[in-house]
Design an enzyme around this catalytic site. Structure first.
Site, PDB file in Angstrom:
ATOM      1  N   HIS A 230      61.700  46.040  55.723  1.00 18.65           N
ATOM      2  CA  HIS A 230      62.085  46.716  56.974  1.00 18.65           C
ATOM      3  C   HIS A 230      60.834  47.264  57.682  1.00 18.65           C
ATOM      4  O   HIS A 230      60.727  47.187  58.907  1.00 18.65           O
ATOM      5  CB  HIS A 230      63.017  47.896  56.684  1.00 18.65           C
ATOM      6  CG  HIS A 230      64.324  47.508  56.069  1.00 18.65           C
ATOM      7  ND1 HIS A 230      64.633  47.770  54.756  1.00 18.65           N
ATOM      8  CD2 HIS A 230      65.411  46.887  56.591  1.00 18.65           C
ATOM      9  CE1 HIS A 230      65.851  47.337  54.494  1.00 18.65           C
ATOM     10  NE2 HIS A 230      66.352  46.781  55.577  1.00 18.65           N
TER      11      HIS A 230
ATOM     12  N   LYS B  65      64.564  36.686  56.083  1.00 18.55           N
ATOM     13  CA  LYS B  65      65.207  36.699  54.759  1.00 18.55           C
ATOM     14  C   LYS B  65      66.700  36.351  54.902  1.00 18.55           C
ATOM     15  O   LYS B  65      67.245  35.621  54.086  1.00 18.55           O
ATOM     16  CB  LYS B  65      64.993  38.084  54.158  1.00 18.55           C
ATOM     17  CG  LYS B  65      66.014  38.568  53.194  1.00 18.55           C
ATOM     18  CD  LYS B  65      65.739  38.086  51.805  1.00 18.55           C
ATOM     19  CE  LYS B  65      66.690  38.662  50.798  1.00 18.55           C
ATOM     20  NZ  LYS B  65      67.979  39.103  51.306  1.00 18.55           N
TER      21      LYS B  65
ATOM     22  N   ALA C 212      68.410  52.097  53.389  1.00 16.60           N
ATOM     23  CA  ALA C 212      67.821  51.707  52.097  1.00 16.60           C
ATOM     24  C   ALA C 212      66.520  50.950  52.380  1.00 16.60           C
ATOM     25  O   ALA C 212      66.287  49.846  51.877  1.00 16.60           O
ATOM     26  CB  ALA C 212      68.791  50.872  51.263  1.00 16.60           C
TER      27      ALA C 212
ATOM     28  N   GLY D  85      64.846  40.147  60.060  1.00 21.35           N
ATOM     29  CA  GLY D  85      64.125  39.451  58.996  1.00 21.35           C
ATOM     30  C   GLY D  85      64.574  38.002  58.847  1.00 21.35           C
ATOM     31  O   GLY D  85      65.764  37.694  58.944  1.00 21.35           O
TER      32      GLY D  85
END
Ligand code: PAF
Length: 291
Positions: free
Chosen positions: A47, A159, A42, A157
């Site tokens: 990414h 994140k 996804a 990441g």
């Protein structure tokens, strides 16, 4: 034999550990530096920023695509997690990645599979509390992917900041030679951190979603200005709820490296939060430095 079929430029897809290792071995024998970008697919610009960073450092970039069942709880979104390998491969081909490794569950967890990698301490609280077993699933699959690829460098990441800390720890503790790199979060223009789970948001929820980053940014500014920690975290939580989130799982201030809880801002820190819009959980985090 390497049966990878070329696709979208020079990108090839392999599905077995033997094929992956054969490719990496050839590149490394030729003196090329290999970067690894583990993903669950996804793919979005977040990414692709990992791929771009890997391309800056390395001669070859391998992306892995595996929706890892072990890191989803029984009531989580494993079944509905977005999957579109062709679209992901097209993005990676356009981005100039060299190889996509997309094993199936049987390749990753064969008959008799019985090993779990558990990282303690760093997994206490936050995602570790809300998602029991999640980090054992992440640590197990990441240890396997790092071992399988034998890359020089791997990119994750910021994140998922707690995940990044767990991965750094396991690579150190298990003497995995691959260097682990954290890459800054990519955001939409309104501040929302890119995430594959943003695809679950309705239009109305999407309008509310940037309030998570806004709440954290306001709290980070207040803390950097000397505000008291607990009242600032409480105010951030209240602001996120007032903006329309259905629940806040946590807003916490942690040491940027050890993830120890902080009640005063005396060293480089990270403000981390998770909140729910309907069934969708959104995560975000920001750096906060003492004055
Ligand atoms: O961050 C992710 O996408 C996953 O947790 C990872 C690191 C690829 C492991 O499955």
């Amino acid at each position: 034999m390497d049966s990878a079929a070329p696709l979208a430029g020079s990108l090839a897809i392999v599905r077995t550990v033997a094929e992956l290792r054969a490719r990496v071995r050839i590149w490394r024998a030729g003196g090329e530096r290999v970067g690894l970008v583990p993903t669950m697919g996804a793919l979005h610009d977040g990414h692709l920023s990992l791929v771009a960073r890997a391309q800056e450092d390395c001669d070859r970039v391998v992306v892995t695509l595996f929706v890892n069942p072990k890191q989803f709880g029984p009531n989580e979104d494993f079944a509905r997690y977005p999957r579109d390998e062709s679209a992901d491969a097209a993005k990676l081909g356009a981005a100039g990645a060299d190889l996509l490794y997309a094993p199936d569950v049987a390749m990753m967890y064969g008959d008799g599979f019985a090993t779990t990698v558990t990282v303690v301490g760093l997994t206490d609280g936050m995602e570790g509390a809300v998602r029991p077993g999640h980090f054992a699933g992440v640590a197990t699959v990441v240890a396997k992917l790092l071992n399988q690829a034998g890359a020089d460098d791997a990119y994750f990441g910021e994140k998922d900041y707690q995940q990044l800390a767990v991965i750094r720890r396991l690579a150190d503790d298990l003497d995995i030679a691959t260097r682990i790199h954290g890459v800054p979060t990519v955001r939409e223009a309104d501040g929302l951190a890119l995430s594959s789970r943003n695809a679950y948001l309705t239009n109305d929820q999407r309008k509310i979603a940037p309030a998570l980053q806004r709440g954290l940014a306001a709290a980070a500014a207040a803390l950097a200005g000397g505000a008291a920690v607990q009242s600032t975290l409480d105010a951030a939580c209240a602001a996120i709820l007032k903006a329309g989130f259905d629940a806040v799982d946590y807003v916490e201030l942690r040491d940027a490296y050890t993830l120890a809880s902080l009640s005063t801002l005396t060293r480089p820190a990270r403000l981390l939060a998770a909140a729910r819009l309907g069934k969708t959980r959104l995560l975000d985090n920001l750096a906060v430095d003492p004055r």
